[in-house]
Write a protein that holds these residues in place. Structure first.
Motif, PDB file in Angstrom:
ATOM      1  N   GLN A 158      11.968  -8.122 -10.889  1.00 23.44           N
ATOM      2  CA  GLN A 158      12.421  -6.819 -10.419  1.00 23.44           C
ATOM      3  C   GLN A 158      11.263  -5.960  -9.899  1.00 23.44           C
ATOM      4  OE1 GLN A 158      15.866  -5.782 -10.236  1.00 23.44           O
ATOM      5  NE2 GLN A 158      15.723  -8.010 -10.307  1.00 23.44           N
ATOM      6  N   THR A 159      10.147  -5.985 -10.597  1.00 23.54           N
ATOM      7  CA  THR A 159       9.000  -5.156 -10.202  1.00 23.54           C
ATOM      8  C   THR A 159       8.451  -5.580  -8.846  1.00 23.54           C
ATOM      9  OG1 THR A 159       8.403  -4.814 -12.526  1.00 23.54           O
ATOM     10  CG2 THR A 159       6.695  -4.377 -10.876  1.00 23.54           C
ATOM     11  N   TYR A 160       8.330  -6.900  -8.662  1.00 20.47           N
ATOM     12  CA  TYR A 160       7.697  -7.407  -7.446  1.00 20.47           C
ATOM     13  C   TYR A 160       8.702  -7.988  -6.445  1.00 20.47           C
ATOM     14  CZ  TYR A 160       3.654  -6.799 -10.463  1.00 20.47           C
ATOM     15  OH  TYR A 160       2.698  -6.272 -11.318  1.00 20.47           O
ATOM     16  N   LYS A 161       9.985  -7.746  -6.689  1.00 19.79           N
ATOM     17  CA  LYS A 161      11.039  -8.180  -5.765  1.00 19.79           C
ATOM     18  C   LYS A 161      10.844  -9.648  -5.371  1.00 19.79           C
ATOM     19  CE  LYS A 161      12.639  -4.022  -5.823  1.00 19.79           C
ATOM     20  NZ  LYS A 161      13.809  -3.713  -6.680  1.00 19.79           N
ATOM     21  N   MET A 162      10.712 -10.490  -6.376  1.00 16.60           N
ATOM     22  CA  MET A 162      10.435 -11.907  -6.143  1.00 16.60           C
ATOM     23  C   MET A 162      11.665 -12.616  -5.579  1.00 16.60           C
ATOM     24  SD  MET A 162       8.176 -12.706  -9.551  1.00 16.60           S
ATOM     25  CE  MET A 162       7.435 -14.216  -8.923  1.00 16.60           C
ATOM     26  N   GLU A 163      11.411 -13.548  -4.686  1.00 18.24           N
ATOM     27  CA  GLU A 163      12.479 -14.361  -4.112  1.00 18.24           C
ATOM     28  C   GLU A 163      12.816 -15.503  -5.073  1.00 18.24           C
ATOM     29  OE1 GLU A 163      14.095 -13.768  -1.372  1.00 18.24           O
ATOM     30  OE2 GLU A 163      12.767 -13.150   0.268  1.00 18.24           O
TER      31      GLU A 163
ATOM     32  N   ARG B 186      10.891  -5.858   2.355  1.00 21.10           N
ATOM     33  CA  ARG B 186      11.594  -5.466   1.134  1.00 21.10           C
ATOM     34  C   ARG B 186      11.268  -6.382  -0.041  1.00 21.10           C
ATOM     35  NH1 ARG B 186      18.214  -5.491   0.425  1.00 21.10           N
ATOM     36  NH2 ARG B 186      18.264  -4.867  -1.767  1.00 21.10           N
ATOM     37  N   PHE B 187      11.171  -7.690   0.230  1.00 25.84           N
ATOM     38  CA  PHE B 187      10.964  -8.654  -0.852  1.00 25.84           C
ATOM     39  C   PHE B 187       9.528  -9.170  -0.870  1.00 25.84           C
ATOM     40  CE2 PHE B 187      15.537  -8.871   0.032  1.00 25.84           C
ATOM     41  CZ  PHE B 187      16.034  -8.655  -1.248  1.00 25.84           C
ATOM     42  N   GLY B 188       9.129  -9.731  -1.993  1.00 25.32           N
ATOM     43  CA  GLY B 188       7.809 -10.328  -2.127  1.00 25.32           C
ATOM     44  C   GLY B 188       6.686  -9.318  -2.112  1.00 25.32           C
ATOM     45  N   ASN B 189       6.704  -8.387  -3.079  1.00 28.85           N
ATOM     46  CA  ASN B 189       5.658  -7.374  -3.112  1.00 28.85           C
ATOM     47  C   ASN B 189       4.310  -8.020  -3.446  1.00 28.85           C
ATOM     48  OD1 ASN B 189       3.965  -5.051  -4.375  1.00 28.85           O
ATOM     49  ND2 ASN B 189       5.689  -4.038  -3.366  1.00 28.85           N
ATOM     50  N   LYS B 190       3.328  -7.761  -2.593  1.00 29.16           N
ATOM     51  CA  LYS B 190       2.039  -8.448  -2.693  1.00 29.16           C
ATOM     52  C   LYS B 190       1.232  -8.081  -3.927  1.00 29.16           C
ATOM     53  CE  LYS B 190       1.675  -9.220   2.281  1.00 29.16           C
ATOM     54  NZ  LYS B 190       0.910  -8.954   3.525  1.00 29.16           N
ATOM     55  N   ALA B 191       1.660  -7.049  -4.646  1.00 30.54           N
ATOM     56  CA  ALA B 191       0.972  -6.701  -5.897  1.00 30.54           C
ATOM     57  C   ALA B 191       1.116  -7.820  -6.926  1.00 30.54           C
ATOM     58  CB  ALA B 191       1.528  -5.392  -6.450  1.00 30.54           C
ATOM     59  N   PHE B 192       2.128  -8.670  -6.756  1.00 31.79           N
ATOM     60  CA  PHE B 192       2.277  -9.799  -7.684  1.00 31.79           C
ATOM     61  C   PHE B 192       1.063 -10.719  -7.625  1.00 31.79           C
ATOM     62  CE2 PHE B 192       3.588 -14.238  -8.535  1.00 31.79           C
ATOM     63  CZ  PHE B 192       3.904 -14.103  -9.879  1.00 31.79           C
TER      64      PHE B 192
ATOM     65  N   LYS C 165       1.459  -3.089 -15.681  1.00 29.94           N
ATOM     66  CA  LYS C 165       1.106  -1.680 -15.498  1.00 29.94           C
ATOM     67  C   LYS C 165      -0.188  -1.525 -14.700  1.00 29.94           C
ATOM     68  CE  LYS C 165       3.285  -0.435 -19.899  1.00 29.94           C
ATOM     69  NZ  LYS C 165       3.052   0.095 -21.269  1.00 29.94           N
ATOM     70  N   GLU C 166      -1.074  -2.539 -14.807  1.00 32.25           N
ATOM     71  CA  GLU C 166      -2.324  -2.506 -14.048  1.00 32.25           C
ATOM     72  C   GLU C 166      -2.096  -2.808 -12.563  1.00 32.25           C
ATOM     73  OE1 GLU C 166      -5.473  -4.928 -15.686  1.00 32.25           O
ATOM     74  OE2 GLU C 166      -4.644  -4.756 -17.714  1.00 32.25           O
ATOM     75  N   CYS C 167      -0.940  -3.415 -12.256  1.00 31.67           N
ATOM     76  CA  CYS C 167      -0.672  -3.870 -10.893  1.00 31.67           C
ATOM     77  C   CYS C 167       0.662  -3.329 -10.386  1.00 31.67           C
ATOM     78  CB  CYS C 167      -0.670  -5.397 -10.840  1.00 31.67           C
ATOM     79  SG  CYS C 167      -2.172  -6.164 -11.462  1.00 31.67           S
ATOM     80  N   PRO C 168       0.768  -2.035 -10.186  1.00 34.55           N
ATOM     81  CA  PRO C 168       2.033  -1.475  -9.703  1.00 34.55           C
ATOM     82  C   PRO C 168       2.352  -1.983  -8.302  1.00 34.55           C
ATOM     83  CG  PRO C 168       0.292   0.157  -9.563  1.00 34.55           C
ATOM     84  CD  PRO C 168      -0.290  -1.012 -10.304  1.00 34.55           C
ATOM     85  N   PRO C 169       3.641  -2.005  -7.926  1.00 37.32           N
ATOM     86  CA  PRO C 169       4.013  -2.440  -6.578  1.00 37.32           C
ATOM     87  C   PRO C 169       3.337  -1.587  -5.511  1.00 37.32           C
ATOM     88  CG  PRO C 169       5.952  -2.186  -7.987  1.00 37.32           C
ATOM     89  CD  PRO C 169       4.799  -1.620  -8.748  1.00 37.32           C
ATOM     90  N   ILE C 170       3.021  -2.201  -4.402  1.00 37.81           N
ATOM     91  CA  ILE C 170       2.387  -1.476  -3.302  1.00 37.81           C
ATOM     92  C   ILE C 170       3.437  -1.160  -2.224  1.00 37.81           C
ATOM     93  CG2 ILE C 170       0.151  -2.549  -3.722  1.00 37.81           C
ATOM     94  CD1 ILE C 170       0.710  -4.420  -1.373  1.00 37.81           C
ATOM     95  N   ASN C 171       3.160  -0.153  -1.436  1.00 36.35           N
ATOM     96  CA  ASN C 171       4.038   0.158  -0.304  1.00 36.35           C
ATOM     97  C   ASN C 171       3.802  -0.862   0.800  1.00 36.35           C
ATOM     98  OD1 ASN C 171       5.174   2.493  -1.450  1.00 36.35           O
ATOM     99  ND2 ASN C 171       3.384   3.704  -0.850  1.00 36.35           N
ATOM    100  N   GLN C 172       4.887  -1.470   1.266  1.00 32.93           N
ATOM    101  CA  GLN C 172       4.772  -2.476   2.312  1.00 32.93           C
ATOM    102  C   GLN C 172       6.055  -2.501   3.134  1.00 32.93           C
ATOM    103  OE1 GLN C 172       4.199  -5.999  -0.252  1.00 32.93           O
ATOM    104  NE2 GLN C 172       6.349  -6.526   0.048  1.00 32.93           N
ATOM    105  N   PRO C 173       5.993  -2.978   4.353  1.00 31.62           N
ATOM    106  CA  PRO C 173       7.172  -2.949   5.223  1.00 31.62           C
ATOM    107  C   PRO C 173       8.311  -3.841   4.723  1.00 31.62           C
ATOM    108  CG  PRO C 173       5.203  -3.600   6.456  1.00 31.62           C
ATOM    109  CD  PRO C 173       4.810  -3.469   5.035  1.00 31.62           C
TER     110      PRO C 173
END
Length: 320
Positions: free
Chosen positions: A189-194, A91-97, A81-89
């Motif tokens: 699911q939250t961070y669209k991990m590969e 689709r996968f590997g959201n850097k908030a992880f 909850k402290e690290c919500p996904p960020i908007n990024q170009p």
């Protein structure tokens, strides 16, 4: 004679920070004959036996030690909850992880001190490394069976230093590991991990393996859920929350589209096996060959004083 798993004596023991030791294919025999390999597989088989025929909702004893470990995992949910996904170009590997991982790593020692009783705090500098490596790679933003193995090694270490009592063994799987499974699904699911090192359609699953082993053991002797029924929607709806194997199938169906036989061919093939006994034994063999028998996984494993790369007095031999 080697001491049994769970009988480790901490007095006077020097804990060390685990490091990589299998650096080339030539080192694989070193791993397969090591104390660490034997400890890991003995732990997996021990827990496989204690959950035999027991559902996640079975009346099992939940000790304070188990409660504190599941509470530890609950804290990691809060950090999401402290690290919500960020908007990024991409689709996968959201850097908030990366932010989530860095927070967990920075707090791991204090979180473990809070979760574990004081008599095992001396082991934290060693076991915390396995804990930190259990949730994925923060650079690649991926997760796979090697990270899953790291969490099992963390639990194995706790067992070896005598942290768990005999009455805790079932809850290690049905409470602690299952909560871990829920956490890593949330991370995926939250961070669209590969998937880390996925073999695509020919792998058992993109992310996990051991919950299928322990999950098939839970279903041994079940009077209704025969292997050919685990894809049945009514069975999944009725029993999905009670059995880890079915929970894994439900998760796959949620995250993948199209015919199951196409996106999960290995699991679809397993549904034709006549008994859960054969499935359970076959999955254990497959794990030793396709996961911990593969250099791309083992090269990332870490070895310390508790899970040592030194040769075991008697190397592990599968009973199957």
């Amino acid at each position: 004679m080697e001491p049994p798993v769970g009988s480790f004596v901490m007095d006077g023991h020097t804990f060390i920070r685990p490091e990589k030791a299998v650096k080339s294919m030539r080192d694989m025999p070193l791993w397969e004959k090591s104390e660490a390999y034997k400890e890991l597989m003995t732990f997996i088989l021990m827990t496989n036996e204690v959950v035999r025929g027991k559902s996640l909702s079975s009346e099992i004893q939940i000790s304070d030690k188990i409660k504190r470990l599941t509470a530890l995992l609950d804290r990691l949910f809060e950090i999401v909850k402290e690290c919500p996904p960020i908007n990024q170009p991409q689709r996968f590997g959201n850097k908030a992880f990366k932010n989530w991982y860095e927070i967990v790593k920075s707090r791991s020692a204090s979180l473990l001190e809070e979760a574990l009783s004081s008599e095992v705090h001396l082991a934290i500098p060693e076991i915390s490394v396995y804990f930190e490596e259990s949730f994925g790679n923060s650079t690649r933003i991926d997760y796979g069976t090697g990270h899953e193995a790291s969490f099992i090694m963390f639990l194995c270490c706790l067992n070896k230093i005598g942290y768990f009592d005999n009455c805790d063994k079932t809850a290690i799987v049905c409470s602690v590991f299952y909560r871990y499974l829920e956490l890593v699904r949330t991370l995926q699911q939250t961070y669209k991990m590969e998937p880390a090192g996925s073999h695509g359609v020919w792998s058992l699953d993109d992310f996990q393996f051991v919950p299928f082993i322990w999950g098939s053991s839970q279903l041994l002797g079940h009077s209704i859920i025969e292997p050919h029924k685990f894809l049945d929607e009514e069975i999944l709806a009725k029993y999905g929350k009670d059995f880890m194997f079915l929970s894994c199938i439900e998760y796959i169906k949620c995250v993948k589209t199209g015919p199951f036989a196409e996106h999960s061919n290995q699991l679809w093939g397993i549904s034709a096996v006549p008994s859960w006994v054969k499935i359970n034994q076959g999955l254990i063999k497959m794990y030793t060959k396709e996961v911990i028998g593969k250099f791309p996984v083992v090269q990332h494993m870490l070895f310390g004083s508790l899970l040592s790369v030194q040769p075991a007095a008697t190397p592990f031999k599968s009973i199957f």
